[in-house]
Design an enzyme around this catalytic site. Structure first.
Site, PDB file in Angstrom:
ATOM      1  N   LEU A 204       0.865  -1.196   0.000  1.00  0.00           N
ATOM      2  CA  LEU A 204       0.000   0.000   0.000  1.00  0.00           C
ATOM      3  C   LEU A 204       0.887   1.227   0.000  1.00  0.00           C
ATOM      4  O   LEU A 204       1.786   1.324   0.846  1.00  0.00           O
ATOM      5  CB  LEU A 204      -0.778   0.068   1.319  1.00  0.00           C
ATOM      6  CG  LEU A 204      -1.991  -0.788   1.559  1.00  0.00           C
ATOM      7  CD1 LEU A 204      -2.509  -0.495   2.974  1.00  0.00           C
ATOM      8  CD2 LEU A 204      -3.087  -0.508   0.541  1.00  0.00           C
ATOM      9  N   HIS A 205       0.680   2.132  -0.930  1.00  0.00           N
ATOM     10  CA  HIS A 205       1.426   3.390  -0.839  1.00  0.00           C
ATOM     11  C   HIS A 205       0.741   4.568  -1.507  1.00  0.00           C
ATOM     12  O   HIS A 205       1.225   5.682  -1.437  1.00  0.00           O
ATOM     13  CB  HIS A 205       2.829   3.228  -1.425  1.00  0.00           C
ATOM     14  CG  HIS A 205       2.840   3.162  -2.927  1.00  0.00           C
ATOM     15  ND1 HIS A 205       2.526   2.026  -3.609  1.00  0.00           N
ATOM     16  CD2 HIS A 205       3.082   4.111  -3.855  1.00  0.00           C
ATOM     17  CE1 HIS A 205       2.590   2.269  -4.912  1.00  0.00           C
ATOM     18  NE2 HIS A 205       2.918   3.520  -5.091  1.00  0.00           N
ATOM     19  N   ARG A 206      -0.406   4.328  -2.180  1.00  0.00           N
ATOM     20  CA  ARG A 206      -1.079   5.445  -2.867  1.00  0.00           C
ATOM     21  C   ARG A 206      -1.501   6.485  -1.844  1.00  0.00           C
ATOM     22  O   ARG A 206      -2.136   6.114  -0.820  1.00  0.00           O
ATOM     23  CB  ARG A 206      -2.358   4.966  -3.563  1.00  0.00           C
ATOM     24  CG  ARG A 206      -2.143   4.027  -4.671  1.00  0.00           C
ATOM     25  CD  ARG A 206      -1.734   4.706  -5.944  1.00  0.00           C
ATOM     26  NE  ARG A 206      -1.051   3.726  -6.747  1.00  0.00           N
ATOM     27  CZ  ARG A 206      -0.046   3.974  -7.582  1.00  0.00           C
ATOM     28  NH1 ARG A 206       0.388   5.217  -7.730  1.00  0.00           N
ATOM     29  NH2 ARG A 206       0.505   3.034  -8.272  1.00  0.00           N
TER      30      ARG A 206
END
Ligand code: UD1
Length: 361
Positions: A204-206
């Site tokens: 997850l990094h958005r």
């Protein structure tokens, strides 16, 4: 001598430039590698240069993190100096990160032709900074190297001339297929005690997912339920690490196993033996498709619809109930997955031929 300048800057760029530089070595070109330094932690940048056998960058611009405008502007200022010193015949940019956009703008204004690897992908969601980067880069590029037919169709629909567009396939799959034989689960089992096909991998990094505490919490609630069933290994991006600390969720908990970001082959070891992938990354949707591993994309849309139509991807959004409903219906791992056309490990050779043709006219 004809000079090609390649630009990398963020983690998803290195595996796209490495096979291309290698393929172009067979041609009489001088190749210059510029690392913008958009990513700078060792495990986000230099480790990839080493592992993918990229040459030591000729220029390290040391840009680092900042707001979008500042990061883009800093790359532009430094990259203009590089172009003025090197006088390239062609600049190659890849993907959709801020460094891609910045380098394209500089080259276009200096009248240096730009070649965009991964042209034509569209999510049609302009709240994603990458969508802006894709649109502007494609508008400026002279050679549009598309990974799939949907990308060609997008470019044609936007009015690009068919002469500029080449369907070459997905270069990231060149790196994946080359490194897959060394991607054994044993490489990572000292750090995460998981068994073959009995765990999930989460990334997850958005900003839309991790910068909103409510969205991040909803996703984590779903993931923690899945982790009651099977371990979920979560290599944490630096941006996400900060956000998890703010929520007090920055440690392994039950079946959710947090790790530092992994190197390229270690990460491939982890994904290629997983039962399931949960992600908001673009590249991982493509990699899971080629690996035949079911992928639940934790976003509302994708710029890579071919991974849904011809692959293992399902776009499920970020609501806890939707994640769990999709999880309950997740299919088996496909041991002999079909790959989208031209995702065959030979894209770099095709791009090298196109570039050599373009440079000789
Ligand atoms: C960038 C790309 C994104 C890509 C992602 C892969 C843009 C607009 N976004 O997002 O498309 O999918 O890279 O990782 O170009 N940080 C570190 N160390 C690093 C890099 C970042 O600590 O080496 C932290 C910093 O706090 C920084 C934050 O992560 O502010 C975000 O980094 P940034 O490069 O702005 O964007 P990414 O989220 O990594």
């Amino acid at each position: 001598m004809t000079t090609i300048v390649h630009v990398v800057g963020a983690r998803p760029n290195y595996m796209k430039i490495a096979p291309l530089m290698e393929a172009l070595a067979a041609y009489p070109f001088r190749q210059v590698l510029v690392n913008t330094g958009q990513h700078y932690d060792d495990m986000m940048s230099r480790a990839f240069v080493r592992e993918l056998c990229l040459p030591t960058p000729n220029y390290d611009l040391g840009i680092g993190s900042a707001s979008h405008a500042m990061q883009t502007a800093r790359v532009m200022i430094e990259f203009e100096r590089v172009c003025l010193a090197e006088q390239p015949d062609l600049v190659v940019v890849v993907g959709d990160v801020n460094s891609t956009l910045a380098a394209s703008l500089v080259a276009a204004k200096l009248l240096v032709p730009v070649s965009h690897v991964e042209a034509g992908l569209r999510s049609r969601d302009r709240t994603m900074p990458e969508e802006i980067n894709r649109i502007v880069t494609d508008r400026l590029a002279d050679v549009l190297l598309a990974p799939s037919q949907d990308a060609v169709d997008n470019l044609l629909a936007e009015g690009e001339s068919p002469q500029k567009i080449r369907l070459v396939g997905n270069i990231m799959i060149d790196s994946l297929l080359r490194h897959l034989p060394m991607a054994t689960l044993a490489r990572v089992q000292d750090r995460v005690a998981v068994s073959d096909r009995a765990y999930a991998v989460l990334t997850l990094h958005r900003p839309s997912n991790v910068d909103s505490p409510e969205t991040l919490r909803r996703i984590l609630d779903g993931v923690l339920k899945i982790a009651d069933d099977m371990p979920v290994v979560f290599p944490v991006h630096p941006r996400t690490r900060q956000r998890l600390s703010e929520l007090g969720a920055n440690h392994s908990h039950g079946g959710l196993l947090l790790t530092e970001p992994l190197g390229y082959v270690d990460f491939l070891s982890l994904t290629s033996h997983a039962r399931l992938i949960l992600t908001d990354s673009g590249g991982l949707q493509e990699e899971s498709t080629v690996l035949g591993i079911p992928c639940l994309t934790l976003r509302e849309n994708t710029e890579r619809p071919i991974t849904v139509t011809n692959g293992t991807n399902q776009v499920v959004g970020t609501a806890t109930a939707d994640i769990l409903a999709a999880y309950r219906r997740v299919p088996e791992v496909a041991e002999h997955p079909d790959r989208p056309p031209l995702w065959d490990g030979k894209t770099a050779g095709r791009i090298a031929r196109v570039l050599s043709e373009v440079l000789s006219t």
